[in-house]
Design a protein around this motif. Structure first.
Motif, PDB file in Angstrom:
ATOM      1  N   ARG A 151      -7.548   3.901  -3.758  1.00 25.56           N
ATOM      2  CA  ARG A 151      -8.643   4.342  -2.893  1.00 25.56           C
ATOM      3  C   ARG A 151      -8.491   5.850  -2.715  1.00 25.56           C
ATOM      4  NH1 ARG A 151     -11.334   1.959   1.564  1.00 25.56           N
ATOM      5  NH2 ARG A 151     -10.915  -0.068   0.593  1.00 25.56           N
ATOM      6  N   SER A 167      -3.691  -5.092   6.388  1.00 24.02           N
ATOM      7  CA  SER A 167      -3.621  -6.359   5.655  1.00 24.02           C
ATOM      8  C   SER A 167      -2.532  -6.347   4.580  1.00 24.02           C
ATOM      9  CB  SER A 167      -4.981  -6.660   5.003  1.00 24.02           C
ATOM     10  OG  SER A 167      -5.347  -5.632   4.097  1.00 24.02           O
ATOM     11  N   ALA A 168      -1.679  -5.330   4.610  1.00 22.00           N
ATOM     12  CA  ALA A 168      -0.624  -5.208   3.613  1.00 22.00           C
ATOM     13  C   ALA A 168       0.661  -5.871   4.096  1.00 22.00           C
ATOM     14  CB  ALA A 168      -0.359  -3.739   3.306  1.00 22.00           C
ATOM     15  N   VAL A 186       0.850  -1.183   0.000  1.00 22.00           N
ATOM     16  CA  VAL A 186       0.000   0.000   0.000  1.00 22.00           C
ATOM     17  C   VAL A 186       0.888   1.235   0.000  1.00 22.00           C
ATOM     18  CG1 VAL A 186      -1.666   1.357   1.343  1.00 22.00           C
ATOM     19  CG2 VAL A 186      -1.935  -1.125   1.158  1.00 22.00           C
ATOM     20  N   VAL A 218      -1.809  -1.045  -3.974  1.00 22.67           N
ATOM     21  CA  VAL A 218      -2.985  -0.189  -3.853  1.00 22.67           C
ATOM     22  C   VAL A 218      -2.505   1.196  -3.428  1.00 22.67           C
ATOM     23  CG1 VAL A 218      -5.183   0.225  -2.698  1.00 22.67           C
ATOM     24  CG2 VAL A 218      -4.470  -2.122  -3.202  1.00 22.67           C
ATOM     25  N   VAL A 256      -3.302   4.899  -1.969  1.00 29.79           N
ATOM     26  CA  VAL A 256      -4.260   5.667  -1.168  1.00 29.79           C
ATOM     27  C   VAL A 256      -3.858   7.135  -1.256  1.00 29.79           C
ATOM     28  CG1 VAL A 256      -5.188   6.099   1.137  1.00 29.79           C
ATOM     29  CG2 VAL A 256      -4.657   3.756   0.407  1.00 29.79           C
ATOM     30  N   GLU A 308      -6.831   1.055   7.521  1.00 35.02           N
ATOM     31  CA  GLU A 308      -7.730  -0.045   7.152  1.00 35.02           C
ATOM     32  C   GLU A 308      -7.091  -0.946   6.097  1.00 35.02           C
ATOM     33  OE1 GLU A 308     -11.650  -0.380   4.349  1.00 35.02           O
ATOM     34  OE2 GLU A 308     -11.658   1.219   5.841  1.00 35.02           O
ATOM     35  N   LEU A 309      -6.553  -0.347   5.037  1.00 38.08           N
ATOM     36  CA  LEU A 309      -5.898  -1.127   3.993  1.00 38.08           C
ATOM     37  C   LEU A 309      -4.521  -1.619   4.440  1.00 38.08           C
ATOM     38  CD1 LEU A 309      -6.838   1.056   0.906  1.00 38.08           C
ATOM     39  CD2 LEU A 309      -7.584  -1.287   1.322  1.00 38.08           C
ATOM     40  N   THR A 355      -8.443   5.325   6.355  1.00 31.95           N
ATOM     41  CA  THR A 355      -8.376   4.555   5.114  1.00 31.95           C
ATOM     42  C   THR A 355      -7.024   3.873   4.964  1.00 31.95           C
ATOM     43  OG1 THR A 355      -9.903   6.095   4.050  1.00 31.95           O
ATOM     44  CG2 THR A 355      -8.607   4.680   2.598  1.00 31.95           C
TER      45      THR A 355
END
Length: 330
Positions: A79, A129-130, A3, A54, A56, A125-126, A122
């Protein structure tokens, strides 16, 4: 999954001019516009190198709409946190005659307390799990050293390695919060620590709580210092490359993220971690250099595998290792 977090994104506008002459009018080809900011550049490199990533970031206003549309077309998972302020612009003018790039960065609009909180929530949250989280670039008003430190601390508590590439007091805050890796350049290292010697500056950051410092030193190449290991790894190319250096540091951060995703104990005092750090020194140097050869930040030159073979790496106790050295690090 990696992330990236870009608290202060920008729509990057790039023009190339045959020769830049201050005070004169220039005719140029159409410029390029792409969603940018340091974390977005990191995400582009990782995406191109087939890593799951991902991005952000925030977006707002008419510029933000163009930013979001270009990011959607890139194919990078992302996101977006909506904000009231307009996404800033960054203007790069590349002088093809000299190889120099002049950059004008707009200041980012301030985030409200609610917007800053939404960005942090945000990212957390992501990020939980990264495999790695990279927080990159300048910070806008409203999301400063305290907010950055809180985010790094929360991710570290969840056993997620965090890379931070920023400057000033925010760099110190990231170190105190236990960042797994910091990526300053020589000027940022000096400004944050007040020390002229890069190794001493890096050791100061490690003393505050960071685990690894990867410092870009311009013509002197790159330096890696670990909290758990004495000595320094240094890496450099035999010669200088000229071009657009805007995304060079971001390419190095991408290399660090990939290395941490593969070797979470990258800074440890073990043979496997030492090998991984030496490989990182070689790759980060090559990726950074290859980014200079590309017209837009966030891209690597197809020449980066060849450049990697040219990098000279010096490790503690073993001396220099180059491509012709039988003990060279692959």
């Amino acid at each position: 999954m990696i992330v990236t977090v870009t608290p202060n994104p920008a729509l990057d506008l790039t023009w190339h001019v045959a020769r830049l002459q201050p005070g004169e009018t220039h005719r140029v080809d159409a410029g390029a516009a792409r969603a940018g900011g340091k974390g977005l550049n990191v995400a582009r490199v990782l995406h191109a190198e087939q890593h799951e990533v991902v991005a952000v970031t925030t977006t707002g206003g008419a510029v933000g709409a163009e930013f979001a549309a270009e990011l959607a077309s890139s194919g990078i998972r992302h996101r977006l946190v909506p904000v009231a302020g307009t996404t800033r612009r960054s203007i790069a003018v590349v002088d093809e005659a000299s190889g120099d790039t002049s950059v004008l960065n707009e200041h980012g609009a301030a985030l409200s307390p609610a917007e800053a909180a939404a960005l942090g929530v945000t990212a957390l949250e992501l990020g939980r799990s990264a495999s790695v989280v990279a927080i990159c670039g300048s910070l806008p008003p409203g999301f400063g050293a305290d907010e950055l430190g809180e985010l790094v601390r929360a991710l570290a508590a969840a056993a997620v390695p965090v890379i931070v590439d920023t400057s000033g007091p925010c760099l110190l805050a990231a170190a105190r919060a236990g960042a797994a890796a910091l990526k300053p350049n020589a000027e940022e290292l000096r400004a944050a620590t007040g020390l002229d010697d890069p190794e001493a500056g890096a050791r100061l950051l490690l003393g505050l709580g960071a685990r690894l410092v990867v410092a870009s030193l311009g013509a002197e190449g790159l330096m890696i210092v670990s909290a758990d290991v004495p000595g320094v790894i240094r890496a450099r190319l035999p010669g200088m490359l000229h071009g657009n250096a805007t995304g060079a540091g971001d390419a190095a951060v991408a290399a660090i993220a990939a290395a941490l995703a593969e070797t979470p104990d990258l800074g440890a005092d073990t043979p496997s971690a030492a090998d991984a750090r030496a490989r990182l020194a070689r790759r980060a140097t090559a990726w950074s250099a290859s980014a200079v050869l590309m017209p837009l930040a966030g891209d690597l030159s197809p020449e980066h595998p060849a450049l990697e073979l040219e990098v000279v790496v010096t490790t503690p106790g073993t001396g220099s290792a180059g491509p012709s050295d039988p003990e060279a690090i692959a």
